[in-house]
Design a protein around this motif. Structure first.
Motif, PDB file in Angstrom:
ATOM      1  N   ASP A 162       0.892  -1.273  -0.066  1.00  0.00           N
ATOM      2  CA  ASP A 162       0.093   0.031   0.086  1.00  0.00           C
ATOM      3  C   ASP A 162       0.922   1.306  -0.134  1.00  0.00           C
ATOM      4  N   PRO A 163       1.041   2.051  -1.078  1.00  0.00           N
ATOM      5  CA  PRO A 163       1.965   2.982  -1.093  1.00  0.00           C
ATOM      6  C   PRO A 163       1.651   4.246  -0.040  1.00  0.00           C
ATOM      7  N   ALA A 164       0.327   4.306   0.296  1.00  0.00           N
ATOM      8  CA  ALA A 164       0.128   5.484   1.361  1.00  0.00           C
ATOM      9  C   ALA A 164       0.699   4.924   2.573  1.00  0.00           C
ATOM     10  N   LEU A 165       0.454   3.817   2.956  1.00  0.00           N
ATOM     11  CA  LEU A 165       1.000   3.166   4.386  1.00  0.00           C
ATOM     12  C   LEU A 165       2.492   2.891   4.292  1.00  0.00           C
ATOM     13  N   GLN A 166       2.809   2.612   3.162  1.00  0.00           N
ATOM     14  CA  GLN A 166       4.288   2.585   2.945  1.00  0.00           C
ATOM     15  C   GLN A 166       5.046   3.721   3.231  1.00  0.00           C
ATOM     16  N   ARG A 167       4.544   4.966   2.636  1.00  0.00           N
ATOM     17  CA  ARG A 167       5.115   6.302   2.693  1.00  0.00           C
ATOM     18  C   ARG A 167       4.976   6.707   4.453  1.00  0.00           C
ATOM     19  N   MET A 168       3.966   6.298   5.162  1.00  0.00           N
ATOM     20  CA  MET A 168       3.942   6.792   6.238  1.00  0.00           C
ATOM     21  C   MET A 168       5.023   5.931   7.235  1.00  0.00           C
ATOM     22  N   ALA A 169       5.194   4.857   6.933  1.00  0.00           N
ATOM     23  CA  ALA A 169       6.115   3.828   7.639  1.00  0.00           C
ATOM     24  C   ALA A 169       7.460   4.368   7.203  1.00  0.00           C
ATOM     25  N   ALA A 170       7.587   4.636   5.969  1.00  0.00           N
ATOM     26  CA  ALA A 170       9.049   5.228   5.883  1.00  0.00           C
ATOM     27  C   ALA A 170       9.432   6.557   6.352  1.00  0.00           C
ATOM     28  N   GLU A 171       8.351   7.352   6.652  1.00  0.00           N
ATOM     29  CA  GLU A 171       8.704   8.723   7.589  1.00  0.00           C
ATOM     30  C   GLU A 171       8.783   8.237   9.184  1.00  0.00           C
ATOM     31  N   GLY A 172       8.890   7.095   9.287  1.00  0.00           N
ATOM     32  CA  GLY A 172       9.026   6.764  10.838  1.00  0.00           C
ATOM     33  C   GLY A 172       7.867   6.487  11.617  1.00  0.00           C
ATOM     34  N   LEU A 173       6.721   6.428  11.200  1.00  0.00           N
ATOM     35  CA  LEU A 173       5.411   6.160  11.553  1.00  0.00           C
ATOM     36  C   LEU A 173       5.022   5.024  11.981  1.00  0.00           C
ATOM     37  N   ALA A 174       4.877   4.170  13.015  1.00  0.00           N
ATOM     38  CA  ALA A 174       4.009   2.934  13.175  1.00  0.00           C
ATOM     39  C   ALA A 174       2.589   3.282  12.766  1.00  0.00           C
TER      40      ALA A 174
END
Length: 663
Positions: free
Chosen positions: A451-463
């Motif tokens: 999921d690109p949106a969730l992947q971007r959040m995770a890459a930003e350091g967000l759980a």
């Protein structure tokens, strides 16, 4: 004339896979980081070489529609049906020098139209039909046309009473087709003879049963069927015309699971059927051998399978995606996978009370960063792919980067366990920033897929914790129907329960509370949760394409959305202590920093819903750019996070959910 061609890079999303009848090629819709959609044609070698995708970008910087239907042809070209209201344009895309060569074939006007690939014999000429078009209008009839790829007009061959779905070929010549006819409140399979244009009954198992043919081998006449004649909807098998009754073995019925035959191949021990088994966020794969009445699980990596497949000389090919593997085509050597023997079963996942969630990595080495999916018996698979499994064409991360893994966890909920897809490793609960993500639908669910949106959040350091609260699909009928006539009822209870538990545990660690994120129905639910939860439980809230209440959606949406909302009971009020589930009436209770994103051409949730929320926030004294931010994506529809320019919105959302700064 502008003939500039959109530059395509490696795809991050792929959907609508289709295989040519001979298995030599596949096709799909693909999107790179900028989310501009285009067609890919895949060459599927039989000599062991990897499957290879080739983009077919359109000239003039145009994007393909997400609603386009594809038919992969044996020469590598792709037949497309593009929908614009009641107009359906048939187009053939083939390889060109700098862009796809686009050949306009015909336009048909009907309320609905879909394409079925025809078996194309080797060496067939350009006048050979390549697809069957089935159209419906306001009358309860179905019209069939033969479609050729040489530019000639489609030839209408018949008009048959009733509405028809499905489509399974009963011969190699493409003259007999099984269709699912809807009539008198029942679904029954009939055989359409394209030569005479007539239909005859094919499956009538019980007096009032719904019977569908789902897979068929013309040589042996082996069939897989789905019917509720045994009392509940389940899979069965038999030989059509063989004189023996159809069998519905217990092994093909697993309560709460959906078994879907995806491909069939004849072997020395009789027919073999690849069966996809879906439950919750993940998929499993099993081999059904009717000759020995065995359903053997195949040790495939955790993730989500694509519900279509082709089983040929090179092996079983099936689409596959996981949180850290963008969608691509997997090739399976089924015998090699079977040679692994029975996969050891674990005790099955247990609901995890939040106070027991690990604060640091507690898994031994082989299990670290492993997705823990559902599989029969509660299997847990190691992350290393087994021998006999190969994934071709999955886009790797950029140089020096990595895709963020996720795991499937069961968290304790107020009325039972809730499965969630969780990014952030084993210490997700103690991550500096955490997002509770709510899916759309409501008849939908988060999946173990990229999921690109969730992947971007995770890459930003967000759980990220993405729960499948009550109302989600994939967990049985009671779970899915729990919110029928109660939008913002049991599902809001689940979300508030998770918010309270997560926020309480994080407060004890000196960490900020979770942020809320939601899309469409999930945006409606996130706004309700932000309004009802205590201020100390929500750090910030970002919503995409929200509606304000079921009643307000009914008043403003297009007829198909109103019909769906009515069918799901979205307009029925809830009478309890929380009061009306109307975001506009609760706007004064939205105290956390807020980001609202909406496409100004949203065909599902009118943008007027978000505009009304903005106006109400301004009316009660909230300051735009300080208390909230409002973004209208020009030219975008309801799938604003999957359309052109979505990467910019992914970045905006991730940054806001981490910092809370709306400006």
């Amino acid at each position: 004339m502008n003939v500039a061609t959109r530059t395509t890079t490696q795809a991050l999303r792929r959907l609508s896979f289709t295989f040519s009848a001979d298995g030599s090629h596949a096709a799909c819709l693909a999107a790179a980081a900028d989310s501009a959609w285009y067609v890919e044609s895949w060459r599927l070698p039989t000599n062991g070489e990897p499957a290879a995708p080739t983009p077919l970008p359109l000239s003039g910087n145009r994007s393909e529609s997400l609603r386009s239907q594809l038919v992969a042809l044996p020469d590598g070209s792709v037949l497309i049906c593009r929908h614009d209201g009641e107009r359906h344009d048939l187009v053939r895309l083939s390889y060109g020098e700098n862009a796809a060569f686009e050949q306009q074939l015909a336009s048909l006007r009907m309320s609905g139209l879909r394409l079925l690939p025809l078996p194309v014999p080797p060496g067939a000429g350009p006048r050979t039909p390549v697809a069957l078009a089935l159209g419906t209008d306001t009358r309860p009839t179905t019209t069939a046309w033969l479609v050729r790829s040489d530019g000639s007009e489609p030839v209408q061959i018949t008009e048959i009473p009733g509405l028809h779905g499905g489509g399974t070929w009963l011969d190699h010549a493409g003259t007999l087709l099984a269709l699912d006819r809807v009539a008198g409140g029942l679904v029954r399979s009939v055989a359409l003879d394209l030569r005479s244009g007539t239909t005859t009954p094919l499956l009538e198992i019980g007096e009032r049963s719904n019977d569908r043919l789902v897979l068929f081998d013309p040589d042996s006449r082996f069939a897989m069927v789905r019917s509720d004649a045994p009392g509940v909807d389940r899979l069965g098998w038999g030989v059509l015309g063989g004189g023996e009754p159809l069998r519905f073995p217990e092994r093909l019925h697993v309560a709460g699971m959906f078994l879907r035959p995806v491909a069939l191949r004849q072997a020395t021990d009789g027919p073999r059927v690849a069966v996809q088994i879906d439950h919750g966020a993940g998929s499993a794969l099993a081999l059904w051998r009717p000759a020995v009445s065995r359903l053997d699980p195949l040790p495939v990596p955790p993730g989500r399978l694509g519900a279509v497949g082709h089983w040929g000389e090179a092996g079983l090919r099936i689409p596959y995606s996981s949180p850290d593997h963008p969608a691509a085509l997997a090739t399976l050597d089924v015998d090699a996978l079977l040679a692994h023997g029975p996969v050891p079963a674990g005790p099955g996942p247990m609901p995890l009370p939040l106070q027991l969630a690990p604060l640091a990595s507690g898994l031994p080495g082989p299990w670290r960063d492993t997705v823990l999916p559902w599989q029969p018996g509660g299997l847990r698979s190691a992350h290393t792919p087994p021998a006999g499994w190969r994934l071709d064409g999955s886009t790797p991360p950029g140089e020096g980067g990595r895709w963020q893994p996720a795991q499937s966890l069961e968290l304790a909920g107020p009325a039972g366990p809730l499965e969630a897809v969780v990014y952030g490793g084993d210490s997700w609960l103690s991550s500096p920033h955490l997002v509770l993500a709510l899916h759309g639908g409501p008849a939908d669910a988060w999946r173990l897929e990229f999921d690109p949106a969730l992947q971007r959040m995770a890459a930003e350091g967000l759980a990220v914790v993405a729960p499948n609260q009550r109302g989600s699909t994939g967990y049985g009928v009671p779970h899915a129907l729990a919110i029928r006539g109660a939008w913002g009822g049991p599902d809001l209870d689940d979300v508030l329960y998770l918010l309270e538990g997560i926020a309480g545990q994080r407060a004890a660690l000196g960490l900020e509370p979770p942020a809320l994120f939601g899309v469409s129905y999930g945006a409606f639910l996130a706004l309700l949760a932000a309004a009802h939860a205590p201020a100390e439980q929500v750090a910030r809230c970002a919503v995409v394409a929200p509606f304000l209440s079921g009643a307000r959606l009914l008043a403003e949406a297009a007829p198909p959305v109103r019909a769906l909302t009515t069918r799901l009971g979205g307009g029925e009020p809830i009478a309890d202590a929380r009061g009306p589930r109307d975001v506009l009436q609760l706007a004064h209770r939205l105290s956390a920093p807020l980001l609202v994103v909406h496409g100004n051409r949203d065909e599902v949730v009118p943008v007027s819903q978000s505009r009304s929320l903005r106006h109400e926030l301004l009316r009660i004294g909230r300051v735009e750019g300080v208390d909230f931010r409002y973004v209208e994506a020009a030219g975008s529809g309801h799938e604003v996070l999957a359309e052109e320019g979505a990467a910019v919105l992914h970045e905006l959302l991730a940054a806001f959910l981490r910092t809370g700064r709306p400006g």
